[in-house]
Design an enzyme around this catalytic site. Structure first.
Site, PDB file in Angstrom:
ATOM      1  N   TRP A 130      34.231  66.112  62.049  1.00 56.29           N
ATOM      2  CA  TRP A 130      34.275  64.483  62.443  1.00 56.29           C
ATOM      3  C   TRP A 130      32.731  63.928  62.296  1.00 56.29           C
ATOM      4  O   TRP A 130      32.072  64.663  62.902  1.00 56.29           O
ATOM      5  CB  TRP A 130      34.828  64.139  63.598  1.00 56.29           C
ATOM      6  CG  TRP A 130      35.079  62.508  63.864  1.00 56.29           C
ATOM      7  CD1 TRP A 130      35.501  61.590  62.986  1.00 56.29           C
ATOM      8  CD2 TRP A 130      34.735  62.008  65.222  1.00 56.29           C
ATOM      9  NE1 TRP A 130      35.331  60.536  63.750  1.00 56.29           N
ATOM     10  CE2 TRP A 130      34.910  60.791  65.008  1.00 56.29           C
ATOM     11  CE3 TRP A 130      34.368  62.554  66.511  1.00 56.29           C
ATOM     12  CZ2 TRP A 130      34.749  59.925  66.233  1.00 56.29           C
ATOM     13  CZ3 TRP A 130      34.472  61.564  67.365  1.00 56.29           C
ATOM     14  CH2 TRP A 130      34.435  60.429  67.365  1.00 56.29           C
ATOM     15  N   ASP A 211      38.275  69.113  71.297  1.00 49.61           N
ATOM     16  CA  ASP A 211      38.398  67.833  71.101  1.00 49.61           C
ATOM     17  C   ASP A 211      39.926  67.484  70.582  1.00 49.61           C
ATOM     18  O   ASP A 211      40.344  68.127  69.511  1.00 49.61           O
ATOM     19  CB  ASP A 211      37.541  67.221  69.760  1.00 49.61           C
ATOM     20  CG  ASP A 211      37.795  65.852  69.411  1.00 49.61           C
ATOM     21  OD1 ASP A 211      38.719  65.213  70.026  1.00 49.61           O
ATOM     22  OD2 ASP A 211      36.935  65.236  68.574  1.00 49.61           O
ATOM     23  N   LYS A 246      45.671  57.710  68.720  1.00 52.09           N
ATOM     24  CA  LYS A 246      46.535  57.592  67.653  1.00 52.09           C
ATOM     25  C   LYS A 246      48.025  57.926  67.990  1.00 52.09           C
ATOM     26  O   LYS A 246      48.920  57.424  67.642  1.00 52.09           O
ATOM     27  CB  LYS A 246      46.154  58.899  66.888  1.00 52.09           C
ATOM     28  CG  LYS A 246      44.697  59.365  66.718  1.00 52.09           C
ATOM     29  CD  LYS A 246      43.756  58.383  65.779  1.00 52.09           C
ATOM     30  CE  LYS A 246      42.401  58.551  66.025  1.00 52.09           C
ATOM     31  NZ  LYS A 246      41.693  58.011  64.726  1.00 52.09           N
TER      32      LYS A 246
END
Ligand code: LMR
Length: 396
Positions: A130, A211, A246
Site C-alpha cells: 500500500w 495490517d 471496508k
C-alpha cells in the site's frame, strides 16, 4: 515564509479521486481508491449500520468524551473478531486494544508506539505494498525497507524470496504483514506459509505488525484471520492495525483499532498505557460514532448475522466481477490469459498493466487506476465493464 513552500505531489491513491471529479467524459470509470461499489456504482450504507444508527439515535445519552483508548465495548468486540472467542491470547488476558481513527491512524499509533518504546527499529514492508505504508512509518520517525513479496513473472507470491529476506532479520526489525487480501496484489500466503512465517518470527525475534483492513473480503471473517490467529498463538508479542472502513462500509467514520499482544497481561497493560500517550498527543481521544455502530452490531445476534450476510454479498459481487472481467477480456480476443485475476483476494487486482498503459487508460479512455496497475475490482459494474474491456484491449 510560505512563499518558499512547493506544491506537494498528489497522493497516488486519494489524488485520483480529485482528478476523477474534474474528468468531464460521461463514460469515465474510477477504479482507483479501494471503495466498494454495488452494481449501480453506489457505495451504500449497509442495512445493519442503518439499523444500529436508528437504535443509537434513540438510546444515546451523551456526547461526552470517550477515554483516550476509545469505546470499551468496541475494544472488546474488536479483539473477539480478530482472535475468535476461544483464542489463548484472550484467555490469558495478553491483549489490549486502542480505538484508532481508521486503519491509517492505527498504523501511525503503532509506529509511534514502536519509536517511543522500542527504539530505532527498521520497519520492513512488502514489495509492493500500500502506497501509504512507507510515509506513515517515516512520519513516526522510523526507517523502512522492503522484503520480496511478488513474483511478477508467475503472478504469484515469491514466498521463497520473502522467507529468505525475513529469515535474515532480528529483534531490531518490525515486519508489516497484510493479514489478508494483500494490497495491491490480492495474493495471500497459504496457511502453511503463514506457519513458516510465524516460525521465522519466533526463531529470529522480529516483531510482526499485521495490517488487517479487509477481514471478510477473501473467504469469511474467521478464515481470513487464520494467519493472524496462528501468529498470535505462536509468538509472544505482536501488533495489529485493523480497519472497519471496508467490511462495515464505514469509510468516512474513520474507525479502526491498534491491538497489542504482549507476553503477559501486565506487559500488555503497560504497552497500552504508552499507546494511549501517542493517541493523546495526536488527537486526544477518538470520535465515538463509528465505534458505537460496530459495537452495537457485534453485540446483537440479529444485526451481526445481517452484517455477515451483507459482507458476503459484497465479497460475492467482487468475485462475480473478477470472473466477468476475465471472461470479457478473453471474449474480446486479447491474446493473454488473465485467469490469475480470479485467484486474487479482496478488492484489488494487480492487473499487470504497466505505467504507460495506465496513463493511456486515463488519457484516452477516462479510466482511472493506480499507477502500479492496481485495479479496484469492487468498482467494476455490469454497466462500465464493456467500456473497461474495450479500453484494456485498446492499450494492451
Ligand atoms: C486503498 O488502498 O485504496 C485504500 O486503503 C484507501 C486508502 O486510504 O488508500
Amino acid at each position: 515564509m510560505f512563499e518558499k513552500i512547493k506544491l506537494a505531489p498528489a497522493d497516488p491513491i486519494l489524488g485520483l479521486n480529485e482528478a476523477f471529479k474534474a474528468e468531464t467524459r460521461d463514460n469515465k470509470i474510477n477504479l482507483g481508491v479501494g471503495v466498494y461499489k454495488d452494481d449501480l456504482g453506489a457505495t451504500p450504507i449497509l442495512k445493519c449500520v442503518k439499523k444500529a444508527e436508528a437504535l443509537m439515535l434513540e438510546q444515546q445519552q451523551t456526547k461526552g468524551y470517550l477515554g483516550i483508548d476509545g469505546h470499551g465495548a468496541y475494544r472488546e468486540a474488536v479483539q473477539t473478531l480478530l482472535f475468535g472467542s476461544d483464542h489463548p491470547v484472550l484467555a490469558q488476558g495478553r491483549s489490549r486494544c486502542i480505538q484508532a481513527p481508521g486503519g491509517t491512524g492505527a498504523l501511525r499509533i503503532a509506529g509511534e508506539f514502536i519509536k517511543d518504546n522500542l527504539g530505532d527499529k527498521k520497519v520492513w514492508i512488502s514489495n509492493p505494498s500500500w502506497a501509504n505504508h512507507h510515509q506513515i512509518f517515516a512520519a513516526a520517525g522510523l526507517t523502512t525497507a522492503e522484503y520480496r513479496y511478488y513474483d511478477a513473472a508467475n503472478r504469484s507470491i515469491d514466498f521463497a524470496g520473502m522467507l529468505a529476506d525475513l529469515d535474515k532479520l532480528s529483534s531490531d526489525d518490525v515486519v508489516v504483514l497484510h493479514g489478508c487480501c494483500h494490497n495491491p496484489t490480492g495474493i495471500d500466503p497459504t496457511l502453511e506459509q503463514w506457519q513458516q512465517l510465524a516460525a521465522s518470527a519466533k526463531a529470529r525475534g522480529w516483531l510482526p505488525l499485521f495490517d488487517f483492513a479487509y477481514q471478510g473480503f477473501a473467504t469469511d471473517v474467521d478464515a481470513d484471520a487464520a494467519g493472524l490467529r496462528h501468529f498470535a498463538a505462536e509468538v509472544p508479542e505482536l501488533l495489529i492495525a485493523n480497519s472497519f472502513s471496508k467490511n462495515f462500509g464505514l469509510y468516512n467514520e474513520r474507525i479502526g483499532a491498534m491491538t497489542i499482544v504482549a507476553a503477559s497481561s501486565d506487559a500488555a497493560e503497560c504497552a497500552l498505557s504508552q499507546a494511549k500517550r501517542a493517541a493523546r498527543a495526536n488527537y486526544s481521544n477518538p470520535p465515538a460514532h463509528g465505534a458505537e455502530v460496530v459495537a452495537t452490531i457485534l453485540a446483537d445476534a440479529e444485526l451481526k448475522a445481517l452484517w455477515l450476510q451483507e459482507l458476503a454479498q459484497m465479497r460475492d459481487r467482487i468475485k462475480l466481477m473478477r470472473t466477468a472481467l476475465v471472461d470479457g477480456l478473453a471474449s474480446a480476443g486479447i491474446d493473454f490469459d488473465f485467469g490469475f485475476i480470479q485467484q486474487q483476494n479482496g478488492m484489488f487486482s494487480f492487473s499487470g498493466l504497466n505505467p504507460e498503459q495506465v496513463a493511456k487508460l486515463r488519457e484516452q479512455h477516462g479510466i482511472y487506476i493506480v499507477g502500479s496497475g492496481r485495479i479496484n475490482v469492487a468498482g467494476i459494474t455490469s454497466d462500465n465493464l464493456p467500456h473497461l474491456i474495450a479500453a484494456i484491449k485498446a492499450v494492451w
